[in-house]
Design a protein around this motif. Structure first.
Motif, mmCIF file in Angstrom:
data_model
loop_
_atom_site.group_PDB
_atom_site.id
_atom_site.type_symbol
_atom_site.label_atom_id
_atom_site.label_comp_id
_atom_site.label_asym_id
_atom_site.label_seq_id
_atom_site.Cartn_x
_atom_site.Cartn_y
_atom_site.Cartn_z
ATOM 1 N N LYS A 19 0.777 -1.136 0.108
ATOM 2 C CA LYS A 19 -0.054 -0.006 -0.017
ATOM 3 C C LYS A 19 0.731 1.176 -0.031
ATOM 4 O O LYS A 19 0.665 2.425 -0.515
ATOM 5 C CB LYS A 19 -0.912 0.036 1.306
ATOM 6 N N ARG A 20 1.972 1.322 0.778
ATOM 7 C CA ARG A 20 2.716 2.384 0.843
ATOM 8 C C ARG A 20 3.307 2.566 -0.500
ATOM 9 O O ARG A 20 3.940 3.661 -0.836
ATOM 10 C CB ARG A 20 3.858 2.368 2.152
ATOM 11 N N ALA A 21 3.802 1.440 -1.023
ATOM 12 C CA ALA A 21 4.765 1.618 -2.195
ATOM 13 C C ALA A 21 3.686 2.157 -3.237
ATOM 14 O O ALA A 21 4.215 2.912 -3.993
ATOM 15 C CB ALA A 21 5.099 0.248 -2.814
ATOM 16 N N ASN A 22 2.327 1.922 -3.316
ATOM 17 C CA ASN A 22 1.544 2.435 -4.430
ATOM 18 C C ASN A 22 1.236 3.679 -3.923
ATOM 19 O O ASN A 22 1.267 4.725 -4.982
ATOM 20 C CB ASN A 22 0.089 1.564 -4.382
ATOM 21 N N GLN A 23 1.128 4.331 -2.774
ATOM 22 C CA GLN A 23 0.911 5.677 -2.461
ATOM 23 C C GLN A 23 2.048 6.529 -2.756
ATOM 24 O O GLN A 23 1.944 7.376 -3.562
ATOM 25 C CB GLN A 23 0.681 5.657 -0.912
ATOM 26 N N ALA A 24 3.442 6.060 -2.573
ATOM 27 C CA ALA A 24 4.534 6.535 -2.838
ATOM 28 C C ALA A 24 4.906 6.917 -4.401
ATOM 29 O O ALA A 24 5.235 7.962 -4.935
ATOM 30 C CB ALA A 24 5.773 6.157 -2.066
ATOM 31 N N LEU A 25 4.449 5.952 -5.123
ATOM 32 C CA LEU A 25 4.601 5.919 -6.364
ATOM 33 C C LEU A 25 3.669 6.900 -7.157
ATOM 34 O O LEU A 25 4.087 7.633 -8.113
ATOM 35 C CB LEU A 25 4.326 4.287 -7.079
ATOM 36 N N ALA A 26 2.441 7.259 -6.625
ATOM 37 C CA ALA A 26 1.523 7.929 -7.135
ATOM 38 C C ALA A 26 1.826 9.489 -6.867
ATOM 39 O O ALA A 26 1.756 10.068 -7.601
ATOM 40 C CB ALA A 26 -0.013 7.748 -6.333
ATOM 41 N N ALA A 27 2.635 9.519 -5.769
ATOM 42 C CA ALA A 27 3.331 10.892 -5.350
ATOM 43 C C ALA A 27 4.305 11.311 -6.449
ATOM 44 O O ALA A 27 4.590 12.693 -6.564
ATOM 45 C CB ALA A 27 3.751 10.818 -4.008
ATOM 46 N N LEU A 28 4.787 10.491 -7.028
ATOM 47 C CA LEU A 28 5.803 10.950 -8.280
ATOM 48 C C LEU A 28 5.277 11.893 -9.333
ATOM 49 O O LEU A 28 5.803 12.556 -9.741
ATOM 50 C CB LEU A 28 6.445 9.673 -8.907
ATOM 51 N N ARG A 29 3.835 11.839 -9.265
ATOM 52 C CA ARG A 29 3.141 12.575 -10.557
ATOM 53 C C ARG A 29 3.412 14.124 -9.939
ATOM 54 O O ARG A 29 3.032 14.982 -10.994
ATOM 55 C CB ARG A 29 2.000 12.253 -10.659
ATOM 56 N N LYS A 168 7.239 9.219 6.833
ATOM 57 C CA LYS A 168 6.112 8.328 7.614
ATOM 58 C C LYS A 168 5.767 7.147 6.882
ATOM 59 O O LYS A 168 5.356 6.066 7.277
ATOM 60 C CB LYS A 168 4.887 9.308 7.589
ATOM 61 N N TRP A 169 5.957 7.190 5.370
ATOM 62 C CA TRP A 169 5.885 5.817 4.486
ATOM 63 C C TRP A 169 6.713 4.793 5.089
ATOM 64 O O TRP A 169 6.643 3.779 4.699
ATOM 65 C CB TRP A 169 5.838 6.242 3.246
ATOM 66 N N LEU A 170 7.756 5.293 5.865
ATOM 67 C CA LEU A 170 9.020 4.265 6.106
ATOM 68 C C LEU A 170 8.929 3.719 7.518
ATOM 69 O O LEU A 170 9.646 2.961 7.981
ATOM 70 C CB LEU A 170 10.529 4.893 5.840
ATOM 71 N N ASP A 171 7.776 4.355 7.909
ATOM 72 C CA ASP A 171 7.690 3.833 9.587
ATOM 73 C C ASP A 171 7.265 2.600 9.599
ATOM 74 O O ASP A 171 6.402 2.024 8.845
ATOM 75 C CB ASP A 171 6.561 4.781 10.127
ATOM 76 N N ALA A 204 14.030 18.279 11.971
ATOM 77 C CA ALA A 204 12.668 17.578 12.069
ATOM 78 C C ALA A 204 12.703 15.903 11.722
ATOM 79 O O ALA A 204 11.947 15.203 12.324
ATOM 80 C CB ALA A 204 11.893 18.390 11.384
ATOM 81 N N ALA A 205 13.592 15.842 10.857
ATOM 82 C CA ALA A 205 13.820 14.445 10.394
ATOM 83 C C ALA A 205 14.342 13.589 11.106
ATOM 84 O O ALA A 205 13.861 12.448 11.257
ATOM 85 C CB ALA A 205 14.355 14.393 8.992
ATOM 86 N N ILE A 206 15.418 14.142 11.958
ATOM 87 C CA ILE A 206 16.265 13.173 12.895
ATOM 88 C C ILE A 206 15.373 12.842 14.015
ATOM 89 O O ILE A 206 15.107 11.738 14.635
ATOM 90 C CB ILE A 206 17.546 13.835 13.418
ATOM 91 N N LEU A 207 14.431 13.794 14.625
ATOM 92 C CA LEU A 207 13.423 13.602 15.394
ATOM 93 C C LEU A 207 12.581 12.410 15.386
ATOM 94 O O LEU A 207 12.000 11.556 16.140
ATOM 95 C CB LEU A 207 12.866 14.868 15.949
ATOM 96 N N GLU A 208 11.976 12.601 13.902
ATOM 97 C CA GLU A 208 10.959 11.605 13.561
ATOM 98 C C GLU A 208 11.784 10.176 13.356
ATOM 99 O O GLU A 208 10.946 9.066 13.635
ATOM 100 C CB GLU A 208 10.481 12.322 12.048
ATOM 101 N N MET A 209 12.833 10.013 12.800
ATOM 102 C CA MET A 209 13.512 9.062 12.760
ATOM 103 C C MET A 209 13.734 8.121 14.062
ATOM 104 O O MET A 209 13.433 7.150 14.227
ATOM 105 C CB MET A 209 14.903 9.294 12.147
ATOM 106 N N HIS A 210 14.139 9.225 15.084
ATOM 107 C CA HIS A 210 14.264 8.451 16.489
ATOM 108 C C HIS A 210 12.992 8.305 17.123
ATOM 109 O O HIS A 210 12.944 7.237 17.588
ATOM 110 C CB HIS A 210 14.903 9.664 17.136
ATOM 111 N N ARG A 211 11.776 8.793 16.634
ATOM 112 C CA ARG A 211 10.579 8.368 17.244
ATOM 113 C C ARG A 211 10.123 7.078 16.709
ATOM 114 O O ARG A 211 9.481 6.168 17.065
ATOM 115 C CB ARG A 211 9.685 9.385 16.871
ATOM 116 N N GLN A 212 10.510 6.911 15.453
ATOM 117 C CA GLN A 212 10.352 5.660 14.719
ATOM 118 C C GLN A 212 11.090 4.365 15.406
ATOM 119 O O GLN A 212 10.452 3.145 15.490
ATOM 120 C CB GLN A 212 10.349 5.549 13.267
#
Ligand code: SF4
Length: 312
Positions: A19-29, A168-171, A204-212
């Motif tokens: 599901k995440r792969a499909n969402q991310a792929l659609a976001a390329l547009r 978030k897609w990588l969580d 922000a990214a490092i805080l999110e990564m650590h949260r995950q």
């Protein structure tokens, strides 16, 4: 207890990974995968700052023994170097790959095969180098590879210039985040990579990564990392990286147990030869000062085994 299975296997079984792969792929547009927010249609062309369209481009892949000790083990870290980059530092040590885009376009299926080849070679993890602009392609390949038996921890080896929405897609998918925290000052970020928002984005990214994924966890028996956060910081000449402030942030706002690699190997590359003070290599005194600042911040988990002994 042993090393637990990588996070993405459960996501693959649940259908979340597909599901995440499909969402991310659609976001390329209308691509806003990273803080550059180019809004270009990558399903049609490669006109964004990362010069990457639908297919990921791979410069090389191999068992790598120059990474941090908990990733290398006996058989090496399975690195996949992606071509192009969304940050494009003027001092990049892989200039031909990141700025000039040397490499070969691969389908998601071929990328899955590369992951499985690295596993077959005995590597201890899949180490995705410069992955921020190819997250959809990575997720697509991972879905295929997981179905074919991939079972190694996934390392997201990034400049730190990542968007929260993409992370978030990588969580629940990425096991080990290995971001750089390159510089604290937005003027430095502007002058070196035209990204004055880099410091804010990286924080922000490092805080999110650590949260995950939390602090880096290492298996006692093998010495191999299997989950968590590992931050890299390349010390720059003239104090340009803002090491003291970066380390204070990590210790105070992320975790005092943050595993940090304070890197000494700066040398002028790319177009940095034309910019002071980046036109000179880092001195031993500057590196020692950076280590002192790191310890003063209260950080004690340092990847120092191979690099620092020569200098102390
Ligand atoms: S991933 Fe590439 S095209 Fe998309 S916003 Fe970032 S630099 Fe632009």
């Amino acid at each position: 207890m042993g090393i637990p299975p990588p996070a993405y296997l459960a996501a693959h079984k649940r259908g979340t990974l597909a599901k995440r792969a499909n969402q991310a792929l659609a976001a390329l547009r209308q691509c806003s995968l990273c803080p550059r927010r180019c809004k270009v249609d990558r399903s049609r062309d490669a006109s964004g700052i990362c010069r990457t369209g639908r297919l990921a481009r791979v410069a090389s892949f191999n068992a790598h023994f120059g990474e941090e000790a908990p990733l290398v083990g006996e058989n090496g870290s399975g690195t996949i170097f992606f071509s192009h980059c969304n940050l494009l530092c003027n001092f990049c040590q892989n200039y031909d790959i990141s700025h000039l885009g040397e490499g070969t376009d691969v389908s998601d299926d071929q990328l899955a095969d590369i992951m499985l080849q690295l596993q077959g070679a005995g590597c201890h993890n899949i180490n995705l180098v410069t992955p921020s602009h190819v997250v959809p392609q990575i997720l697509g390949a991972l879905e295929i590879a997981a179905g074919r038996g991939l079972a190694l921890p996934l390392v997201f080896n990034t400049s730190g210039y990542d968007s929260i929405s993409t992370l978030k897609w990588l969580d629940g998918i990425v096991d080990i985040y290995m971001p750089d925290f390159k510089f604290w000052d937005e003027n430095v970020a502007h002058n070196t990579c035209h990204a004055p928002d880099y410091p804010a984005a990286a924080k922000a990214a490092i805080l999110e990564m650590h949260r995950q994924v939390g602090d880096l966890r290492i298996d006692d028996a093998s010495g191999l990392a299997y989950q968590g956060l590992l931050v890299r910081h390349l010390v720059l000449p003239g104090g340009l990286a803002g090491t003291a402030k970066v380390m204070a942030f990590l210790a105070q706002q992320v975790s005092r147990n943050t595993y940090v690699n304070v890197m000494a190997q700066y040398r002028p590359c790319g177009t940095a030869r034309q910019m002071k003070p980046l036109d000179a290599a880092l001195s031993t005194a500057e590196y020692k000062q950076a280590l002192k600042q790191t310890r003063a911040a209260g950080l004690t988990r340092l990847d120092v085994a191979r690099r620092v002994f020569q200098l102390w």
